[in-house]
Design an enzyme around this catalytic site. Structure first.
Site, PDB file in Angstrom:
ATOM      1  N   LYS A   1      13.944   4.676 -69.021  1.00  0.00           N
ATOM      2  CA  LYS A   1      12.641   5.030 -68.457  1.00  0.00           C
ATOM      3  C   LYS A   1      11.568   4.062 -68.952  1.00  0.00           C
ATOM      4  O   LYS A   1      10.661   3.689 -68.200  1.00  0.00           O
ATOM      5  CB  LYS A   1      12.263   6.463 -68.816  1.00  0.00           C
ATOM      6  CG  LYS A   1      13.129   7.530 -68.170  1.00  0.00           C
ATOM      7  CD  LYS A   1      12.637   8.923 -68.538  1.00  0.00           C
ATOM      8  CE  LYS A   1      13.495  10.017 -67.939  1.00  0.00           C
ATOM      9  NZ  LYS A   1      12.997  11.365 -68.238  1.00  0.00           N
TER      10      LYS A   1
ATOM     11  N   ASP B  40      12.351  17.686 -65.944  1.00  0.00           N
ATOM     12  CA  ASP B  40      13.122  18.817 -66.490  1.00  0.00           C
ATOM     13  C   ASP B  40      12.834  18.992 -67.974  1.00  0.00           C
ATOM     14  O   ASP B  40      12.953  18.059 -68.773  1.00  0.00           O
ATOM     15  CB  ASP B  40      14.611  18.586 -66.261  1.00  0.00           C
ATOM     16  CG  ASP B  40      14.961  18.574 -64.780  1.00  0.00           C
ATOM     17  OD1 ASP B  40      15.147  19.656 -64.216  1.00  0.00           O
ATOM     18  OD2 ASP B  40      15.006  17.471 -64.196  1.00  0.00           O
TER      19      ASP B  40
ATOM     20  N   ASP C  53       7.889  13.216 -67.704  1.00  0.00           N
ATOM     21  CA  ASP C  53       9.239  13.703 -67.465  1.00  0.00           C
ATOM     22  C   ASP C  53       9.175  15.011 -66.666  1.00  0.00           C
ATOM     23  O   ASP C  53       8.141  15.688 -66.639  1.00  0.00           O
ATOM     24  CB  ASP C  53       9.932  13.932 -68.814  1.00  0.00           C
ATOM     25  CG  ASP C  53      11.266  14.634 -68.685  1.00  0.00           C
ATOM     26  OD1 ASP C  53      12.113  14.145 -67.919  1.00  0.00           O
ATOM     27  OD2 ASP C  53      11.448  15.676 -69.336  1.00  0.00           O
TER      28      ASP C  53
ATOM     29  N   THR D   9      11.875  10.375 -64.358  1.00  0.00           N
ATOM     30  CA  THR D   9      12.934  11.364 -64.430  1.00  0.00           C
ATOM     31  C   THR D   9      14.313  10.750 -64.277  1.00  0.00           C
ATOM     32  O   THR D   9      14.467   9.666 -63.712  1.00  0.00           O
ATOM     33  CB  THR D   9      12.708  12.433 -63.325  1.00  0.00           C
ATOM     34  OG1 THR D   9      13.761  13.387 -63.358  1.00  0.00           O
ATOM     35  CG2 THR D   9      12.644  11.792 -61.940  1.00  0.00           C
ATOM     36  N   GLY D  10      15.298  11.460 -64.778  1.00  0.00           N
ATOM     37  CA  GLY D  10      16.675  11.090 -64.518  1.00  0.00           C
ATOM     38  C   GLY D  10      17.154  11.541 -63.158  1.00  0.00           C
ATOM     39  O   GLY D  10      18.242  11.160 -62.717  1.00  0.00           O
TER      40      GLY D  10
END
Length: 275
Positions: A201, A10, A8, A42-43
């Site tokens: 994810k 952030d 990931d 990641t988003g």
């Protein structure tokens, strides 16, 4: 033996001021040199990932040619040699109309991502939307509902943005209904996200692992937030950051140091480099 790191960004790879600690960069290079693959999960949209990939020093390096990134919370997988889209799931026009109808019944704004744009649908972007777009190195593009549904854009994920109280209200009113049709997650205080049903994810990571012929037990995943939970549970070794919520920590196999304390480097050293 760990063959792949699912990482990931952030709150995990990045510090709170959105920097990559040198210790993280060094540990990632050592892991890759030891034969372990890196997948950023990641988003963020792709535009919010590329500068960090460059900062990691992995672009235009032959030995890293076959790395991948998972973006938009699992909606899209890109290979990093040329950023080509290799696998994806998208929202259809009926999905977008339905999501917009929810935004109209609340005080949040609906945003959408395609491969290149951060769209805000039907109105002028709020400061919250503009600030969020700036974090991923772009500016919002205003788009009508008609264009959003017109088929000229491949829309991956949707986000509802507002202040914490507005997103609380949206979540309380609509999350249960929304999750019957989409994968929904409150990823941040000011963001509620919606992906095609079943997409997380972990969904993308499983598809990529099959492509690479890597087993779940050969994957170490690191994350800190609610949208990382499925990924941490899918991986053979799920590592929560020290700054994660207690809920995320309870679901992980191991808790490392925080993102401000080089927690990614600590986990890579413990589970990869020391072996």
């Amino acid at each position: 033996m760990i063959k792949l790191i699912a990482l990931d960004m952030d709150g995990t790879l990045l510090t709170e001021d959105k920097k990559i600690p040198k210790a993280h960069i060094d540990a990632i290079h050592q892991a890759i040199q030891a034969g372990v693959k890196l997948v950023l999960c990641t988003g963020r949209p792709l535009v919010g990932v590329k500068p960090y990939f460059q900062e990691l020093g992995l672009e235009n390096e032959n030995e890293y040619e076959y790395e991948y990134v998972i973006v938009d919370n699992g909606c899209a997988i890109h290979q990093t040699s040329d950023w080509q889209l290799v696998d994806w799931q998208e929202l259809n026009p009926d999905d977008i109309r339905y999501l917009y109808s929810l935004a109209e019944q609340s005080q949040v704004q609906l945003t959408l991502f395609d491969e290149e744009h951060y769209f805000v649908v039907g109105e002028k972007a709020s400061k919250i939307v503009t600030d969020d777009a700036a974090l991923v190195f772009t500016t919002p593009t205003e788009i009508s509902l008609e264009e959003a549904c017109g088929g000229q854009h491949r829309m991956f994920q949707a986000m509802f943005l507002g202040n914490p109280e507005q997103v609380d209200d949206f979540e309380n009113k609509f999350a249960q209904e929304l999750c019957q049709r989409f994968s929904g997650v409150r990823s941040q205080l000011v963001i509620y996200e919606a992906m095609p049903k079943g997409v997380t994810k972990a969904f993308a990571l499983e598809r990529l692992a099959q492509r690479l012929e890597i087993k779940p037990e050969e994957i170490m995943a690191l994350g800190d937030a609610n949208n990382d939970i499925e990924m941490l549970q899918f991986a053979g070794l799920g590592v929560a950051m020290g700054n994660a919520s207690q809920h995320v920590k309870d679901l992980a196999d191991y808790v490392t140091d925080s993102n401000e304390e080089n927690g990614v480097a600590t986990a890579i050293a413990k589970f990869i480099l020391e072996h």
